[in-house]
Scaffold this motif. Structure first.
Motif, PDB file in Angstrom:
ATOM      1  N   VAL A 196       0.758  -1.281  -0.251  1.00 56.68           N
ATOM      2  CA  VAL A 196       0.084  -0.002   0.260  1.00 56.68           C
ATOM      3  C   VAL A 196       1.170   1.257  -0.371  1.00 56.68           C
ATOM      4  O   VAL A 196       1.932   1.630  -0.167  1.00 56.68           O
ATOM      5  N   ILE A 197       0.053   2.327  -0.359  1.00 56.69           N
ATOM      6  CA  ILE A 197       0.896   3.684   0.232  1.00 56.69           C
ATOM      7  C   ILE A 197       0.622   4.410   0.768  1.00 56.69           C
ATOM      8  O   ILE A 197      -1.353   4.348   1.063  1.00 56.69           O
ATOM      9  N   SER A 198       0.741   5.744   0.809  1.00 55.37           N
ATOM     10  CA  SER A 198       0.084   6.848   1.337  1.00 55.37           C
ATOM     11  C   SER A 198      -0.304   7.600   0.293  1.00 55.37           C
ATOM     12  O   SER A 198      -0.362   7.986  -0.302  1.00 55.37           O
ATOM     13  N   ARG A 199      -1.025   8.497   1.715  1.00 56.31           N
ATOM     14  CA  ARG A 199      -2.172   9.549   0.585  1.00 56.31           C
ATOM     15  C   ARG A 199      -1.241  10.665   0.109  1.00 56.31           C
ATOM     16  O   ARG A 199      -1.137  11.306  -1.264  1.00 56.31           O
ATOM     17  N   ALA A 200      -0.300  10.473   0.725  1.00 58.24           N
ATOM     18  CA  ALA A 200       0.970  12.229   1.183  1.00 58.24           C
ATOM     19  C   ALA A 200       1.420  11.396  -0.438  1.00 58.24           C
ATOM     20  O   ALA A 200       1.928  12.797  -1.189  1.00 58.24           O
ATOM     21  N   GLU A 201       1.479  10.531  -0.417  1.00 55.98           N
ATOM     22  CA  GLU A 201       2.310   9.875  -1.794  1.00 55.98           C
ATOM     23  C   GLU A 201       1.363  10.358  -3.839  1.00 55.98           C
ATOM     24  O   GLU A 201       1.932   9.870  -4.114  1.00 55.98           O
ATOM     25  N   LEU A 202       0.469  10.617  -3.782  1.00 53.57           N
ATOM     26  CA  LEU A 202      -0.036  10.092  -4.689  1.00 53.57           C
ATOM     27  C   LEU A 202       0.120  11.211  -5.628  1.00 53.57           C
ATOM     28  O   LEU A 202       0.389  10.450  -6.868  1.00 53.57           O
ATOM     29  N   ALA A 203       0.619  12.683  -5.492  1.00 50.79           N
ATOM     30  CA  ALA A 203       0.891  13.794  -6.271  1.00 50.79           C
ATOM     31  C   ALA A 203       2.236  12.752  -7.161  1.00 50.79           C
ATOM     32  O   ALA A 203       2.086  13.228  -8.473  1.00 50.79           O
ATOM     33  N   THR A 204       3.071  12.502  -6.416  1.00 48.77           N
ATOM     34  CA  THR A 204       4.263  11.716  -6.668  1.00 48.77           C
ATOM     35  C   THR A 204       4.512  10.901  -7.744  1.00 48.77           C
ATOM     36  O   THR A 204       4.655  10.543  -8.905  1.00 48.77           O
ATOM     37  N   ARG A 205       3.310   9.526  -7.203  1.00 45.36           N
ATOM     38  CA  ARG A 205       2.857   9.052  -8.107  1.00 45.36           C
ATOM     39  C   ARG A 205       2.578   9.328  -9.464  1.00 45.36           C
ATOM     40  O   ARG A 205       2.573   7.991 -10.635  1.00 45.36           O
ATOM     41  N   LEU A 206       1.381  10.012  -9.676  1.00 47.41           N
ATOM     42  CA  LEU A 206       0.559  10.382 -10.754  1.00 47.41           C
ATOM     43  C   LEU A 206       1.932  10.995 -11.423  1.00 47.41           C
ATOM     44  O   LEU A 206       1.406  11.006 -12.975  1.00 47.41           O
ATOM     45  N   THR A 207       2.691  12.031 -11.064  1.00 41.67           N
ATOM     46  CA  THR A 207       4.243  12.528 -11.493  1.00 41.67           C
ATOM     47  C   THR A 207       3.878  11.576 -12.537  1.00 41.67           C
ATOM     48  O   THR A 207       5.020  11.646 -13.831  1.00 41.67           O
ATOM     49  N   ARG A 208       4.719  10.383 -12.039  1.00 38.87           N
ATOM     50  CA  ARG A 208       5.111   9.413 -12.970  1.00 38.87           C
ATOM     51  C   ARG A 208       4.739   8.458 -14.047  1.00 38.87           C
ATOM     52  O   ARG A 208       5.672   7.799 -14.616  1.00 38.87           O
ATOM     53  N   LEU A 209       3.456   9.266 -14.337  1.00 40.96           N
ATOM     54  CA  LEU A 209       2.752   8.542 -15.040  1.00 40.96           C
ATOM     55  C   LEU A 209       1.911   9.201 -16.000  1.00 40.96           C
ATOM     56  O   LEU A 209       2.105  10.251 -16.125  1.00 40.96           O
ATOM     57  N   PRO A 210       1.617   8.335 -17.075  1.00 45.94           N
ATOM     58  CA  PRO A 210       1.490   8.855 -18.875  1.00 45.94           C
ATOM     59  C   PRO A 210       0.454   9.732 -18.041  1.00 45.94           C
ATOM     60  O   PRO A 210      -0.776   9.656 -17.170  1.00 45.94           O
ATOM     61  N   SER A 211       0.360  10.954 -19.041  1.00 44.88           N
ATOM     62  CA  SER A 211      -0.776  11.756 -18.509  1.00 44.88           C
ATOM     63  C   SER A 211      -2.018  11.600 -19.055  1.00 44.88           C
ATOM     64  O   SER A 211      -1.945  11.289 -20.262  1.00 44.88           O
ATOM     65  N   PRO A 212      -3.352  11.497 -17.818  1.00 43.12           N
ATOM     66  CA  PRO A 212      -4.652  11.267 -18.834  1.00 43.12           C
ATOM     67  C   PRO A 212      -5.444  11.470 -19.898  1.00 43.12           C
ATOM     68  O   PRO A 212      -4.830  12.591 -19.959  1.00 43.12           O
ATOM     69  N   SER A 213      -6.399  11.687 -19.964  1.00 38.83           N
ATOM     70  CA  SER A 213      -6.999  12.393 -21.411  1.00 38.83           C
ATOM     71  C   SER A 213      -7.187  13.874 -20.698  1.00 38.83           C
ATOM     72  O   SER A 213      -7.622  14.681 -19.415  1.00 38.83           O
ATOM     73  N   HIS A 214      -6.589  14.473 -22.187  1.00 36.94           N
ATOM     74  CA  HIS A 214      -6.793  16.353 -21.747  1.00 36.94           C
ATOM     75  C   HIS A 214      -8.151  16.656 -21.035  1.00 36.94           C
ATOM     76  O   HIS A 214      -8.951  16.106 -21.346  1.00 36.94           O
ATOM     77  N   ALA A 215      -8.437  17.450 -20.276  1.00 34.70           N
ATOM     78  CA  ALA A 215      -9.352  18.573 -19.661  1.00 34.70           C
ATOM     79  C   ALA A 215      -8.022  20.159 -19.261  1.00 34.70           C
ATOM     80  O   ALA A 215      -6.873  20.178 -19.698  1.00 34.70           O
ATOM     81  N   ARG A 216      -8.694  20.600 -18.066  1.00 32.45           N
ATOM     82  CA  ARG A 216      -8.734  22.076 -18.291  1.00 32.45           C
ATOM     83  C   ARG A 216      -9.280  22.494 -16.962  1.00 32.45           C
ATOM     84  O   ARG A 216      -9.783  21.664 -16.398  1.00 32.45           O
ATOM     85  N   VAL A 217      -8.023  22.608 -16.537  1.00 35.63           N
ATOM     86  CA  VAL A 217      -7.987  22.933 -14.291  1.00 35.63           C
ATOM     87  C   VAL A 217      -7.754  24.382 -14.677  1.00 35.63           C
ATOM     88  O   VAL A 217      -7.482  25.134 -15.093  1.00 35.63           O
ATOM     89  N   LEU A 218      -8.979  24.704 -13.520  1.00 35.05           N
ATOM     90  CA  LEU A 218      -8.995  26.339 -13.073  1.00 35.05           C
ATOM     91  C   LEU A 218      -8.271  26.027 -12.103  1.00 35.05           C
ATOM     92  O   LEU A 218      -9.437  25.529 -11.017  1.00 35.05           O
ATOM     93  N   CYS A 219      -7.353  26.502 -10.991  1.00 33.80           N
ATOM     94  CA  CYS A 219      -6.494  26.093  -9.645  1.00 33.80           C
ATOM     95  C   CYS A 219      -7.625  27.339  -8.901  1.00 33.80           C
ATOM     96  O   CYS A 219      -6.806  28.789  -9.586  1.00 33.80           O
ATOM     97  N   PHE A 220      -8.292  27.702  -8.339  1.00 30.86           N
ATOM     98  CA  PHE A 220      -8.688  28.557  -7.909  1.00 30.86           C
ATOM     99  C   PHE A 220      -8.408  29.401  -6.230  1.00 30.86           C
ATOM    100  O   PHE A 220      -8.708  28.610  -5.509  1.00 30.86           O
ATOM    101  N   ALA A 221      -8.632  30.482  -6.679  1.00 27.12           N
ATOM    102  CA  ALA A 221      -7.743  30.915  -4.915  1.00 27.12           C
ATOM    103  C   ALA A 221      -6.982  30.200  -3.998  1.00 27.12           C
ATOM    104  O   ALA A 221      -6.889  29.894  -3.174  1.00 27.12           O
ATOM    105  N   PHE A 222      -6.024  29.937  -4.763  1.00 28.40           N
ATOM    106  CA  PHE A 222      -4.443  29.516  -4.306  1.00 28.40           C
ATOM    107  C   PHE A 222      -3.780  30.433  -3.650  1.00 28.40           C
ATOM    108  O   PHE A 222      -3.277  31.546  -4.791  1.00 28.40           O
ATOM    109  N   GLU A 223      -3.266  30.181  -2.742  1.00 25.00           N
ATOM    110  CA  GLU A 223      -1.998  31.042  -2.102  1.00 25.00           C
ATOM    111  C   GLU A 223      -0.569  30.291  -2.749  1.00 25.00           C
ATOM    112  O   GLU A 223       0.477  31.381  -2.837  1.00 25.00           O
ATOM    113  N   SER A 224      -0.908  29.478  -1.609  1.00 28.66           N
ATOM    114  CA  SER A 224       0.999  28.938  -1.909  1.00 28.66           C
ATOM    115  C   SER A 224       1.235  27.282  -1.977  1.00 28.66           C
ATOM    116  O   SER A 224       0.984  26.018  -1.248  1.00 28.66           O
TER     117      SER A 224
END
Length: 880
Positions: A162-190
């Motif tokens: 198993v893995i911890s949830r803190a590792e999800l973003a790093t694990r996903l970065t190592r995989l091929p990009s999924p189907s295209h979409a558009r993302v708006l990160c709304f009101a992010f500070e840091s």
């Protein structure tokens, strides 16, 4: 919709949450399906969803496509599950509870309670690209501890696959990009480094990524307002909210409480008092409070926890009463707890003293608490016990039923995911489960409200018509830095972790103030001038704001901290009321104790025998005075009574009969006590019976006429049930000793405490028990206390002077006339009975001693006048 820029550094045109929601509502279905909006917190996500749905409804639509609006944690989890559907080799992510369990299982000895802190340090390292190695962590002693702990945790993850949830973003970065979409990160500070890397990865794969900072409006007219203390400040904010809602029905109000987690209950009480009142504001809940309280503090879990501990260990009497009265359990009613229980007890002890088969069944079903097994196995046992206790959520209203659902979900998940490898006892498992439940915050879901009460981090991206920020004291804003102590500070600074240095905290506090000033049309910053006896001023970051006085901001400000405490000019008219309702004629419970209480204090008799406010008996480890009195009465009955009601003369008792009676009395009254105690008690009773028999041999000729005889007595329209301990017939030597019909009757009453026969001759009959027995049978010529203590046995009382009552120490009837005394007693007893029947309930104690140990003092308070007087050591215990 406008096109997003195609790289992470691009920024979308600044929009408020409402404007963004309206833009989404106007988008074609195809664009909307391909658009993802990410928020930095759950509060902003809910606000966007609400605004989007409202915009759709305003267009007259009755059904519409749901907008894809997520907070980052939920979206990352969804992205990972989509990736697992295509890549089956990807490990399963742990849920939050299982991860915490695994941190506890990996902890150094004695450090299990720091598991939450270690989990946060692990998450920090993954979010900000801090390598979990010696170079990054072993610069400090705490860092070395965490490094070793994290290595064990990581190995355990690999073993479980198993893995911890803190590792999800790093694990996903190592995989091929999924189907295209558009993302708006709304009101992010840091945004954290791992999120930035993943979004950059998606952008390189053809996704359109845009980032919008928190929307800024022009600075509003802001003021600073001082208050005497935090209580007055909080009360003023609640009163201000009420005034705003009454004057501007369309207003949206924000209340920011920086230390909301610590003050959650106080804030909730204050706003509930001022806003949830059945008046012109209506009955709908007008405020929504963010955050929550630990799930373990919810009443429905408190009931379950008490029940499990009652089955597996022991509770105090007060805890047991709370458990038995809980609406969240379906347990058989116990009017009172058996007094023979020890001071702390569980279902095992209760099953031995209760006749209810339910408790015996639970005792048979309970597992061995000392058994060592896995946490998963214990949770299965806990669920079985909870089902036996009727913990089903059926008695819960909306909020507590939501807590019940979260609790059952957590129990099921922990049972199915056995990541805690250590064997443990039942109580160790229950403590571990309690920490898991306590780690999770709970707040019931509620419909959108006009007043939003928020912590300081949850205001990002939100706008209001009116905004009030509390707690802006000079020592509290900017806040002190609190970097995770398990990761070296130098490492955190190198990786640009936000808010870990004083300069960074000051910069953050300044940005937050500017955001607040642009988030409301009218903004109030308040502070307390006095905290814990120390004077304070406004935060240095707000010193330039114009100052307003509290009454300028809150019209008609009420200084009371709660509306129920508001002083009003009310004229009270004293109306003494010392009577209850009449008692219907006929049989009434209470026996001689009813008249004794009426003589001691009419209010006491009325409270106990009419209202049912009986003095409570606390369970106790070893026998008290009443238990010893009951044991004595049982023993004396067994000594003097054969089968079919025939009686034994004391002089006919031999050692074997005495020993058998003592054993039967102990078995009947004290069977739960340990053998060493019973042996000592058997020896004590043997000596006591010996002293009693010595006194019986000194008496003049008599025959035991009755033992534990029941008698009914009609008195002042009341019928009392009496029970005589013993009735002797005093024999005349000139009469055949075998005659059953001749000789005067003598009542004997056993007492284990001190007695004062003089009370039998006083004007107010404070001890009516023996006089009642004398009045009930005209053949009675004397009444005696048999005072049996561990040091002496003596007979005292009063009787006809013509009777030879030696060796009893007796008082002579007034003027030497026994019949005159009986007549006097009847008048006194009838007067007491008539007082009770007429409902006389005046608080008129006979003496200070009456009040000193009375459980009704909080009601009448008359005993306060006697509290400084020395206690009088008089005791007449009664087992009737």
């Amino acid at each position: 919709m406008k096109d997003f820029s195609v790289n992470f550094g691009g920024h979308f045109d600044a929009l408020t949450a409402t404007a963004l929601a309206e833009t989404l509502a106007e988008a074609p279905a195809g664009n909307l399906a391909e658009t993802i909006v990410l928020t930095s917190n759950e509060r902003l996500r809910r606000a966007l969803v609400e605004a989007y749905n409202r915009a759709r409804m305003q267009k007259g639509e009755r059904a519409w496509l749901a907008a894809r609006i997520f907070n980052t944690d939920a979206w990352m989890g969804q992205q990972y599950e989509l990736a697992r559907a295509q890549h089956s080799e990807l490990p399963r992510p742990l849920d939050a509870s299982s991860e915490l369990l695994l941190w506890r299982a990996s902890a150094p000895s004695g450090q299990e309670n720091l598991a939450s802190l270690a989990r946060d340090a692990w998450r920090l390292c993954w979010q900000w690209n801090i390598a979990i190695d010696e170079a990054a962590l072993c610069r400090t002693e705490n860092g070395r501890v965490f490094h070793d702990w994290a290595q064990r945790f990581s190995r355990r993850l690999r073993e479980l696959g198993v893995i911890s949830r803190a590792e999800l973003a790093t694990r996903l970065t190592r995989l091929p990009s999924p189907s295209h979409a558009r993302v708006l990160c709304f009101a992010f500070e840091s945004p954290a480094s791992d999120l930035r890397r993943y979004l950059s990865h998606l952008s390189e794969g053809g996704w359109q990524i845009a980032v919008q900072d928190a929307p800024q409006r022009e600075a509003s007219d802001s003021v600073r307002v001082p208050f005497q203390d935090p209580k007055q400040e909080l009360s003023a904010a609640a009163q201000w909210c009420r005034q705003v809602l009454l004057s501007e029905p369309e207003a949206t109000v924000g209340i920011v409480v920086p230390d909301l987690t610590q003050r959650y209950h106080a804030v909730n009480r204050q706003f509930s008092a001022w806003l949830q009142r059945p008046d012109e504001l209506g009955n709908a809940k007008l405020y929504d409070i963010a955050g929550g309280t630990p799930l373990g503090e919810q009443p429905i879990w408190q009931a379950a926890n008490y029940w499990l501990r009652f089955c597996l260990d022991q509770l105090t009497a007060e805890q047991a009463r709370q458990m038995l009265q809980s609406p969240y359990l379906e347990l058989p009613a116990l009017p009172t707890l058996p007094s023979v229980l020890p001071e702390t007890f569980g279902v095992a002890e209760l099953s031995q003293t209760s006749d209810d088969t339910y408790w015996r069944g639970i005792a048979r079903e309970r597992p061995d608490p000392a058994r060592q097994t896995s946490l998963s196995a214990w949770i299965e046992e806990f669920q079985h016990l909870l089902a036996l206790g009727g913990w089903t959520g059926q008695g819960a209203r909306s909020g507590q039923f939501q807590a019940y659902e979260q609790l059952t979900t957590l129990l099921n998940a922990t049972h199915r995911d056995p990541v805690f490898p250590r064997s443990c006892t039942a109580l160790e498992a229950l403590d571990t489960l309690g920490q898991l439940i306590g780690d999770r915050l709970f707040a019931p879901e509620q419909p959108p409200a006009r007043v939003q009460i928020l912590g300081y981090l949850e205001t990002t991206g939100l706008t209001f018509s009116h905004l009030w920020i509390l707690g802006m004291q000079d020592t509290d804003w900017p806040q002190g830095v609190s970097p995770n102590p398990l990761v070296p500070l130098s490492t955190q600074l190198e990786h640009q972790v936000p808010r870990v240095s004083p300069d960074a905290e000051v910069a953050f506090a300044g940005r937050r103030i500017r955001q607040w000033q642009g988030s409301g049309e009218r903004v109030i910053f308040s502070y307390a001038t006095m905290l814990d006896g120390v004077s304070h001023g406004i935060s240095p970051l707000l010193e330039r704001l114009p100052q307003a006085e509290p009454k300028e901001v809150v019209e008609g400000l009420i200084s009371a901290s709660h509306p129920a405490l508001i002083q009003r000019n009310v004229s009270l008219e004293p109306r003494p009321d010392s009577r209850g309702s009449l008692v219907d004629a006929g049989l009434i419970r209470g026996g001689s104790n009813l008249l004794k209480d009426q003589a001691q204090c009419p209010f006491r008799a009325w409270s106990i025998h009419r209202l049912g406010i009986a003095p409570p008996r606390e369970p106790h480890a070893y026998p008290d005075a009443l238990d010893r009195g009951q044991l004595l009465h049982t023993l004396m009955q067994l000594l003097l009574e054969r089968n079919q009601g025939s009686r034994v003369h004391p002089q006919d008792l031999d050692d074997a009969a005495t020993s058998a009676a003592i054993d039967r009395a102990l078995q009947r009254n004290y069977r739960r006590f340990p053998k060493p105690y019973l042996n000592a008690e058997r020896q004590r009773l043997t000596q006591l019976v010996g002293r009693w028999l010595a006194q019986e041999q000194k008496r003049t000729a008599y025959r035991v006429a009755a033992v534990e005889q029941s008698v009914e007595l009609d008195l002042a329209g009341l019928t009392l049930n009496l029970r005589l301990d013993r009735l002797d017939r005093v024999l005349d030597t000139e009469v055949d000793a075998n005659s059953q019909d001749f000789g005067d009757l003598l009542v004997l009453d056993y007492k284990t405490g001190r007695v004062q026969p003089k009370h039998l001759l006083e004007d107010r009959l404070l001890e009516p028990q023996l006089p009642l027995y004398a009045v009930a049978n005209p053949a009675v010529k004397g009444v005696l206390y048999v005072q049996m203590s561990d040091h002496d046995v003596r007979l005292t009382g009063v009787g006809d002077q013509q009777l030879d009552l030696r060796p009893a120490r007796t008082l002579a009837p007034p003027e030497g006339d026994w019949e005159a005394l009986r007549t006097r007693w009847r008048h006194q007893l009838s007067a007491l009975g008539e007082e009770f029947r007429q409902g006389i309930a005046v608080a008129d104690p006979a003496s200070a001693e009456t009040c000193r140990h009375c459980h009704l003092q909080p009601f009448c308070r008359i005993g306060e006048a006697f509290n400084q007087q020395p206690a009088v050591d008089t005791v007449v215990e009664d087992s009737e």
